[in-house]
Write an enzyme that holds these catalytic residues in place. Structure first.
Site, PDB file in Angstrom:
ATOM      1  N   SER A 133       0.826  -1.203   0.000  1.00 49.05           N
ATOM      2  CA  SER A 133       0.000   0.000   0.000  1.00 49.05           C
ATOM      3  C   SER A 133       0.859   1.252   0.000  1.00 49.05           C
ATOM      4  O   SER A 133       1.981   1.256   0.510  1.00 49.05           O
ATOM      5  CB  SER A 133      -0.871  -0.022   1.265  1.00 49.05           C
ATOM      6  OG  SER A 133      -1.358   1.259   1.544  1.00 49.05           O
ATOM      7  N   TYR A 157      -1.233  -0.567  10.815  1.00 42.03           N
ATOM      8  CA  TYR A 157      -1.583  -1.193   9.523  1.00 42.03           C
ATOM      9  C   TYR A 157      -0.441  -0.975   8.527  1.00 42.03           C
ATOM     10  O   TYR A 157       0.045  -1.912   7.909  1.00 42.03           O
ATOM     11  CB  TYR A 157      -2.887  -0.610   8.968  1.00 42.03           C
ATOM     12  CG  TYR A 157      -3.029  -0.819   7.482  1.00 42.03           C
ATOM     13  CD1 TYR A 157      -2.853   0.235   6.586  1.00 42.03           C
ATOM     14  CD2 TYR A 157      -3.293  -2.085   6.971  1.00 42.03           C
ATOM     15  CE1 TYR A 157      -2.948   0.028   5.226  1.00 42.03           C
ATOM     16  CE2 TYR A 157      -3.395  -2.290   5.599  1.00 42.03           C
ATOM     17  CZ  TYR A 157      -3.212  -1.230   4.737  1.00 42.03           C
ATOM     18  OH  TYR A 157      -3.285  -1.438   3.377  1.00 42.03           O
ATOM     19  N   LYS A 161       2.376  -3.653   6.544  1.00 41.80           N
ATOM     20  CA  LYS A 161       2.702  -3.704   5.116  1.00 41.80           C
ATOM     21  C   LYS A 161       4.202  -3.496   4.913  1.00 41.80           C
ATOM     22  O   LYS A 161       4.841  -4.165   4.102  1.00 41.80           O
ATOM     23  CB  LYS A 161       1.911  -2.635   4.352  1.00 41.80           C
ATOM     24  CG  LYS A 161       0.427  -2.948   4.223  1.00 41.80           C
ATOM     25  CD  LYS A 161       0.180  -4.246   3.470  1.00 41.80           C
ATOM     26  CE  LYS A 161      -1.297  -4.526   3.264  1.00 41.80           C
ATOM     27  NZ  LYS A 161      -1.516  -5.844   2.613  1.00 41.80           N
TER      28      LYS A 161
HETATM   29  C1  WQD Z   1      -9.197   9.350   1.805  1.00 43.84           C
HETATM   30  C2  WQD Z   1      -9.455  10.827   2.080  1.00 43.84           C
HETATM   31  C3  WQD Z   1      -9.697  11.317   4.407  1.00 43.84           C
HETATM   32  C4  WQD Z   1     -13.423   9.149   5.084  1.00 43.84           C
HETATM   33  C5  WQD Z   1      -6.169   4.401   3.536  1.00 43.84           C
HETATM   34  C6  WQD Z   1      -4.984   3.498   3.740  1.00 43.84           C
HETATM   35  C7  WQD Z   1      -4.548   2.909   2.424  1.00 43.84           C
HETATM   36  C8  WQD Z   1      -5.705   2.211   1.764  1.00 43.84           C
HETATM   37  C9  WQD Z   1      -6.854   3.191   1.571  1.00 43.84           C
HETATM   38  C10 WQD Z   1      -6.001  -0.135   2.059  1.00 43.84           C
HETATM   39  C11 WQD Z   1      -8.680  11.350   3.281  1.00 43.84           C
HETATM   40  C12 WQD Z   1     -10.992  11.599   3.653  1.00 43.84           C
HETATM   41  C13 WQD Z   1     -12.290   9.690   4.497  1.00 43.84           C
HETATM   42  C14 WQD Z   1     -14.469  10.017   5.480  1.00 43.84           C
HETATM   43  C15 WQD Z   1     -13.201  11.895   4.675  1.00 43.84           C
HETATM   44  N1  WQD Z   1      -6.124   1.109   2.531  1.00 43.84           N
HETATM   45  N2  WQD Z   1     -12.197  11.027   4.293  1.00 43.84           N
HETATM   46  N3  WQD Z   1     -14.329  11.373   5.250  1.00 43.84           N
HETATM   47  O1  WQD Z   1      -6.582   7.312   4.390  1.00 43.84           O
HETATM   48  O2  WQD Z   1      -6.022   7.856   1.952  1.00 43.84           O
HETATM   49  O3  WQD Z   1      -5.818   5.506   2.758  1.00 43.84           O
HETATM   50  O4  WQD Z   1      -7.201   3.678   2.878  1.00 43.84           O
HETATM   51  O5  WQD Z   1      -5.695  -0.542   0.977  1.00 43.84           O
HETATM   52  O6  WQD Z   1      -3.540   1.957   2.683  1.00 43.84           O
HETATM   53  O7  WQD Z   1      -3.900   4.276   4.228  1.00 43.84           O
HETATM   54  O8  WQD Z   1      -8.069   6.529   2.486  1.00 43.84           O
HETATM   55  O9  WQD Z   1     -10.481   6.638   2.031  1.00 43.84           O
HETATM   56  O10 WQD Z   1      -9.691   6.627   4.452  1.00 43.84           O
HETATM   57  O11 WQD Z   1      -9.347   8.667   3.037  1.00 43.84           O
HETATM   58  O12 WQD Z   1     -13.083  13.121   4.487  1.00 43.84           O
HETATM   59  O13 WQD Z   1     -15.533   9.591   6.034  1.00 43.84           O
HETATM   60  O14 WQD Z   1     -10.841  10.975   2.389  1.00 43.84           O
HETATM   61  O15 WQD Z   1      -9.457  12.312   5.404  1.00 43.84           O
HETATM   62  O16 WQD Z   1      -8.308  12.684   3.044  1.00 43.84           O
HETATM   63  P1  WQD Z   1      -6.588   6.921   2.952  1.00 43.84           P
HETATM   64  P2  WQD Z   1      -9.474   7.054   3.042  1.00 43.84           P
END
Ligand code: WQD
Length: 352
Positions: A133, A157, A161
């Site tokens: 990731s 997490y 990885k």
């Molecule tokens: C994306 C953006 C949040 C939820 C993580 C892991 C990565 C992969 C994907 C596994 C950010 C914003 C989110 C919400 C929001 N995991 N957000 N409201 O954190 O980039 O990556 O998940 O494969 O390894 O690190 O993904 O979708 O959680 O967040 O505003 O209810 O959306 O702050 O900016 P992230 P995410």
């Protein structure tokens, strides 16, 4: 050398990326065995994969419920069938949960993987595609992420990885006949164009897109947008959202590399689009695709979040001959098609 048609073990093959990859593997002519413990997946996904590929290709799909933490489960698999390669998806992936329950993540993601390496070694199966990731880049001070950036995980997490990658590199160094491709996913989203398979997280989604989709179908009332004061065009954070079908095809390209190149060693590739999309841009795109209004609640930044994370895709294009095909419009179209046809995911009814 004929590079497809071999027998592939897919760990976590009932999961979101796993199920989509199994569809593409079967269509490419591979025989596929899945091992999955249903910790974050459902048998219904496997049933729908069979529907999607049809009866003839389904004959080349075998399912085994099992857990990588059980050496016995792995022995049962490898003693009965010869695998030419393994695609290793199985693992937990919720950042927030990993902070609250690190032990669960180290047990699931690392003990399971170490067992898998040991049994593969015993049965002389030394070709592997490993799911990693972009989280292993931590919060780099420049973009786009390039594979030779310093690696620094920011949560349990991410550390699982990173440790998994280091274990793979050490094993391959000790035994050069191992051929290992590590794929670093950016933000996996979207769904198969049929709307029959897609992401179906247990409980309240951690990730943006499943959360948006649950607001759109009325399961959740409002989307909390974490951060409106980032130094970006609209103040919300930027990520590299990649269609799950592009990801699936990236695994096929990795297998092709493994089966046709002796000197692959243990090499990592970014699987991203190279494009950054902000949270608010994604909300607008999803509203357009679904025709639904997504109410938002602007909130403070989520601890540990980076301002912008997106991939350099040059290495995968050059060495795997792979490039993402789909953009945000197709991602939202397919994600909405999945959500609107399966408002309660594979359960088909409210979970509680
Ligand atoms: C994306 C953006 C949040 C939820 C993580 C892991 C990565 C992969 C994907 C596994 C950010 C914003 C989110 C919400 C929001 N995991 N957000 N409201 O954190 O980039 O990556 O998940 O494969 O390894 O690190 O993904 O979708 O959680 O967040 O505003 O209810 O959306 O702050 O900016 P992230 P995410």
């Amino acid at each position: 050398m004929e590079w497809s048609g071999q027998s592939i073990l897919v760990t976590g093959g009932a999961g979101f990326i796993g199920s989509h990859t199994v569809v593409q593997l079967l269509k490419q002519g591979f025989s596929v065995s899945i091992i999955d413990n249903f910790d974050n997946s459902a048998m219904e996904a496997v049933n729908r994969v069979r529907d999607l590929v049809g009866p003839k290709l389904s004959l080349k799909l075998e399912f085994n419920q099992g857990d990588l933490r059980s050496k016995e489960d792995l022995e049962n698999l490898f003693s009965k069938k010869t695998f030419d390669a393994v695609i290793h998806f199985a693992g937990l992936k919720a950042v927030g949960e990993s902070v609250a329950k690190p032990q669960k993540y180290y047990d699931n993601n690392l003990v399971g993987s170490i067992n898998l390496f040991e049994v593969m070694e015993k049965y002389n199966c030394k070709k592997m595609v490993i799911s990693s990731s972009a989280t292993v880049y931590g919060q780099p001070d420049k973009m786009p992420c390039v594979e030779d950036f310093k690696l620094q995980a920011m949560n349990p997490y991410g550390r699982t990885k990173l440790f998994l990658e280091e274990i793979a590199r050490d094993i391959q160094k000790a035994e050069p006949e191992w051929r290992i491709v590590i794929l670093r996913y950016f933000n996996p989203v979207g769904a198969h164009e049929s709307g029959r398979i897609g992401e179906d997280p247990r409980g309240i989604p951690n990730n943006l897109m499943p959360y948006i989709q649950q607001v759109a179908v009325g399961r959740l009332p409002v989307l909390n947008v974490y951060g409106y004061d980032y130094p970006t065009k609209d103040g919300s954070a930027i990520r590299d959202y990649i269609h799950v079908m592009d990801l699936a095809d990236g695994h096929i390209a990795a297998l092709r590399k493994i089966f046709t190149t002796k000197s692959i060693g243990c090499t990592a590739y970014n699987l991203g689009t190279g494009c950054g999309t902000s949270v608010l841009e994604m909300v607008t795109a999803f509203e357009k695709a679904s025709g639904k209004k997504i109410p938002v609640n602007m909130c403070p930044r989520r601890p540990g979040d980076a301002t912008a994370v997106y991939a350099s895709t040059k290495k995968a294009e050059k060495e795997l001959g792979w490039k993402a095909k789909y953009g945000i419009e197709v991602i939202c179209r397919d994600q909405w098609n999945w959500a609107s046809n399966n408002p309660w995911g594979y359960q088909g009814k409210p979970l509680n």
